[in-house]
Design a protein around this motif. Sequence first.
Motif, PDB file in Angstrom:
ATOM      1  N   GLU A 169       0.824  -1.214   0.000  1.00 21.28           N
ATOM      2  CA  GLU A 169       0.000   0.000   0.000  1.00 21.28           C
ATOM      3  C   GLU A 169       0.855   1.259   0.000  1.00 21.28           C
ATOM      4  OE1 GLU A 169      -2.922  -0.178   3.100  1.00 21.28           O
ATOM      5  OE2 GLU A 169      -3.722  -2.092   2.406  1.00 21.28           O
ATOM      6  N   LEU A 170       1.921   1.254   0.790  1.00 19.32           N
ATOM      7  CA  LEU A 170       2.780   2.438   0.841  1.00 19.32           C
ATOM      8  C   LEU A 170       3.386   2.753  -0.522  1.00 19.32           C
ATOM      9  CD1 LEU A 170       4.640   2.123   4.264  1.00 19.32           C
ATOM     10  CD2 LEU A 170       3.187   4.012   3.508  1.00 19.32           C
ATOM     11  N   LEU A 171       3.828   1.729  -1.246  1.00 16.23           N
ATOM     12  CA  LEU A 171       4.414   1.961  -2.567  1.00 16.23           C
ATOM     13  C   LEU A 171       3.389   2.538  -3.530  1.00 16.23           C
ATOM     14  CD1 LEU A 171       6.688  -1.191  -3.073  1.00 16.23           C
ATOM     15  CD2 LEU A 171       7.346   1.106  -2.311  1.00 16.23           C
ATOM     16  N   GLU A 172       2.121   2.172  -3.348  1.00 12.40           N
ATOM     17  CA  GLU A 172       1.059   2.691  -4.219  1.00 12.40           C
ATOM     18  C   GLU A 172       0.608   4.091  -3.798  1.00 12.40           C
ATOM     19  OE1 GLU A 172      -1.855  -0.318  -3.700  1.00 12.40           O
ATOM     20  OE2 GLU A 172      -0.788  -1.807  -4.903  1.00 12.40           O
ATOM     21  N   GLN A 173       0.703   4.385  -2.506  1.00 16.45           N
ATOM     22  CA  GLN A 173       0.149   5.638  -1.985  1.00 16.45           C
ATOM     23  C   GLN A 173       1.111   6.813  -2.051  1.00 16.45           C
ATOM     24  OE1 GLN A 173      -0.836   3.931   1.857  1.00 16.45           O
ATOM     25  NE2 GLN A 173      -3.024   4.102   1.466  1.00 16.45           N
ATOM     26  N   ILE A 174       2.423   6.565  -2.004  1.00 14.53           N
ATOM     27  CA  ILE A 174       3.398   7.665  -1.929  1.00 14.53           C
ATOM     28  C   ILE A 174       4.347   7.580  -3.114  1.00 14.53           C
ATOM     29  CG2 ILE A 174       5.196   8.769  -0.538  1.00 14.53           C
ATOM     30  CD1 ILE A 174       3.956   7.474   1.929  1.00 14.53           C
ATOM     31  N   SER A 175       4.249   8.548  -4.012  1.00 18.69           N
ATOM     32  CA  SER A 175       5.155   8.555  -5.162  1.00 18.69           C
ATOM     33  C   SER A 175       6.518   9.094  -4.741  1.00 18.69           C
ATOM     34  CB  SER A 175       4.558   9.412  -6.281  1.00 18.69           C
ATOM     35  OG  SER A 175       4.406  10.752  -5.850  1.00 18.69           O
ATOM     36  N   GLY A 176       7.553   8.579  -5.365  1.00 21.72           N
ATOM     37  CA  GLY A 176       8.902   9.047  -5.069  1.00 21.72           C
ATOM     38  C   GLY A 176       9.376   8.704  -3.669  1.00 21.72           C
ATOM     39  N   LEU A 177       8.865   7.633  -3.113  1.00 16.98           N
ATOM     40  CA  LEU A 177       9.215   7.246  -1.741  1.00 16.98           C
ATOM     41  C   LEU A 177      10.700   6.888  -1.650  1.00 16.98           C
ATOM     42  CD1 LEU A 177       8.088   6.703   1.110  1.00 16.98           C
ATOM     43  CD2 LEU A 177       7.554   4.376   0.369  1.00 16.98           C
ATOM     44  N   ASP A 178      11.379   7.465  -0.652  1.00 23.61           N
ATOM     45  CA  ASP A 178      12.802   7.186  -0.449  1.00 23.61           C
ATOM     46  C   ASP A 178      13.063   6.229   0.705  1.00 23.61           C
ATOM     47  OD1 ASP A 178      13.997   9.027  -2.414  1.00 23.61           O
ATOM     48  OD2 ASP A 178      13.123  10.601  -1.161  1.00 23.61           O
ATOM     49  N   ALA A 179      12.265   6.325   1.778  1.00 21.70           N
ATOM     50  CA  ALA A 179      12.560   5.547   2.979  1.00 21.70           C
ATOM     51  C   ALA A 179      11.298   5.242   3.761  1.00 21.70           C
ATOM     52  CB  ALA A 179      13.544   6.304   3.870  1.00 21.70           C
ATOM     53  N   ILE A 180      11.303   4.094   4.416  1.00 21.22           N
ATOM     54  CA  ILE A 180      10.217   3.668   5.296  1.00 21.22           C
ATOM     55  C   ILE A 180      10.818   3.321   6.650  1.00 21.22           C
ATOM     56  CG2 ILE A 180       8.332   2.036   5.661  1.00 21.22           C
ATOM     57  CD1 ILE A 180       8.379   1.482   2.631  1.00 21.22           C
ATOM     58  N   LEU A 181      10.205   3.811   7.726  1.00 23.94           N
ATOM     59  CA  LEU A 181      10.647   3.475   9.077  1.00 23.94           C
ATOM     60  C   LEU A 181       9.591   2.586   9.724  1.00 23.94           C
ATOM     61  CD1 LEU A 181      11.709   6.634   8.501  1.00 23.94           C
ATOM     62  CD2 LEU A 181      12.816   6.162  10.688  1.00 23.94           C
ATOM     63  N   VAL A 182      10.047   1.452  10.273  1.00 25.21           N
ATOM     64  CA  VAL A 182       9.154   0.403  10.759  1.00 25.21           C
ATOM     65  C   VAL A 182       9.561   0.000  12.179  1.00 25.21           C
ATOM     66  CG1 VAL A 182       8.157  -1.856  10.217  1.00 25.21           C
ATOM     67  CG2 VAL A 182       9.175  -0.478   8.382  1.00 25.21           C
ATOM     68  N   PRO A 183       8.619  -0.081  13.117  1.00 20.89           N
ATOM     69  CA  PRO A 183       8.974  -0.600  14.436  1.00 20.89           C
ATOM     70  C   PRO A 183       9.236  -2.102  14.373  1.00 20.89           C
ATOM     71  CG  PRO A 183       6.611  -0.318  14.298  1.00 20.89           C
ATOM     72  CD  PRO A 183       7.178   0.247  13.016  1.00 20.89           C
ATOM     73  N   VAL A 184      10.077  -2.615  15.268  1.00 20.87           N
ATOM     74  CA  VAL A 184      10.354  -4.048  15.265  1.00 20.87           C
ATOM     75  C   VAL A 184      10.265  -4.615  16.674  1.00 20.87           C
ATOM     76  CG1 VAL A 184      12.882  -3.672  15.359  1.00 20.87           C
ATOM     77  CG2 VAL A 184      11.974  -5.878  14.604  1.00 20.87           C
ATOM     78  N   GLY A 185       9.500  -5.696  16.778  1.00 18.86           N
ATOM     79  CA  GLY A 185       9.425  -6.490  17.999  1.00 18.86           C
ATOM     80  C   GLY A 185       9.773  -7.914  17.617  1.00 18.86           C
ATOM     81  N   GLY A 186       8.749  -8.721  17.286  1.00 22.67           N
ATOM     82  CA  GLY A 186       9.010 -10.059  16.771  1.00 22.67           C
ATOM     83  C   GLY A 186       9.484 -10.047  15.330  1.00 22.67           C
ATOM     84  N   GLY A 187       9.147  -8.977  14.600  1.00 23.08           N
ATOM     85  CA  GLY A 187       9.664  -8.806  13.246  1.00 23.08           C
ATOM     86  C   GLY A 187       8.717  -9.167  12.127  1.00 23.08           C
ATOM     87  N   GLY A 188       7.459  -9.531  12.428  1.00 27.13           N
ATOM     88  CA  GLY A 188       6.542  -9.906  11.364  1.00 27.13           C
ATOM     89  C   GLY A 188       6.213  -8.765  10.424  1.00 27.13           C
ATOM     90  N   LEU A 189       5.931  -7.591  10.978  1.00 25.93           N
ATOM     91  CA  LEU A 189       5.652  -6.420  10.151  1.00 25.93           C
ATOM     92  C   LEU A 189       6.877  -6.025   9.344  1.00 25.93           C
ATOM     93  CD1 LEU A 189       3.891  -4.002   9.274  1.00 25.93           C
ATOM     94  CD2 LEU A 189       4.658  -2.818  11.341  1.00 25.93           C
TER      95      LEU A 189
END
Length: 323
Positions: A169-189
């Motif tokens: 969804e992020l790739l479709e919603q934001i054109s020219g995307l350079d970076a994504i920041l993601v929280p990590v716990g178990g790591g599934g997301l």
Amino acid sequence: MSSPTGHPVITLGDIRSAEQRIADFVVRTPAIRCEAISDRLGCDVSFKAENLQHVGAFKARGAVNAVMSLSDQEAERGVVTHSSGNHAAAIARAARLRGIPAFIVMPEDSSPKKIAAVESFGVAPVFCGPSTQQREQAAAELQRRTGAILVHPFETPAVMAGQGTVGLELLEQISGLDAILVPVGGGGLLAGVLVAVKTLRPDVKVFAVEPALADDTARSLKAGSPQPPTRYDTVADGLRTQVGDRTFPIIEEFVDDLFLVSEADILSAMRTIAEDAHLVAEPSGAVAFAGLVDHAERFAGQTTAVIISGGNLNFGDCQLGRE
């Protein structure tokens, strides 16, 4: 993308299939650009608002995909899981949607709000100690007694694939995307987003963010293998669990960097998100933004996406004052 056995855990095809399977049961959450924060940090900032998802967290995606992927024969047995809260509620909801039993183990220090969310779906949690080993032992015993199918909060491939739809969804919603920041716990997301993004757009950088008081993924990357948590008291309760044996190889292969953030940074990030983006983030949901704030100079002039992983905030647990 491979497991310790050398076989792919999930593929882009799995994530695309998940996207179709869950479409009628989840929210395609918005990516909301915040002008005030973008101007202040010197980079274009959009929040992927998974706090607006069903059960208030991204966990709805993986839970629905896993439950709806079961055969009729498997589904009749019900599902069992262990979780500090958001995955627990997501499994309870997905089981109700399919009309099957759910058996859920929760740590005894789980947020009262998250316990209540599970109970709202007609499931009475079984409580256990806070460690990963205690959670898994309690879930294994419950599975033995009920015969239910285990849906692990982050190691089950169908769960990872469901979470990966956030990346699509992020790739479709934001054109020219350079970076994504993601929280990590178990790591599934994180693992799901990495597979989706690095397969389709390897030029987009993906950064993990983790509480300094729950730094097992950071230590795991240094050691080259999953390391256990050393404590369970970060305010970001959803990130207290150990990084998974299946998620870790994906993270190790593809993540561009990992940032550690303090408890004060997390609470400050929650308040900034509320004041400037007008969104509610629980502590775990604000961790990724805390990483962006701490390392804003690294993202100068870039188009960035920050995943707010959840919004199940118990106001009694958090003081949102400035340090």
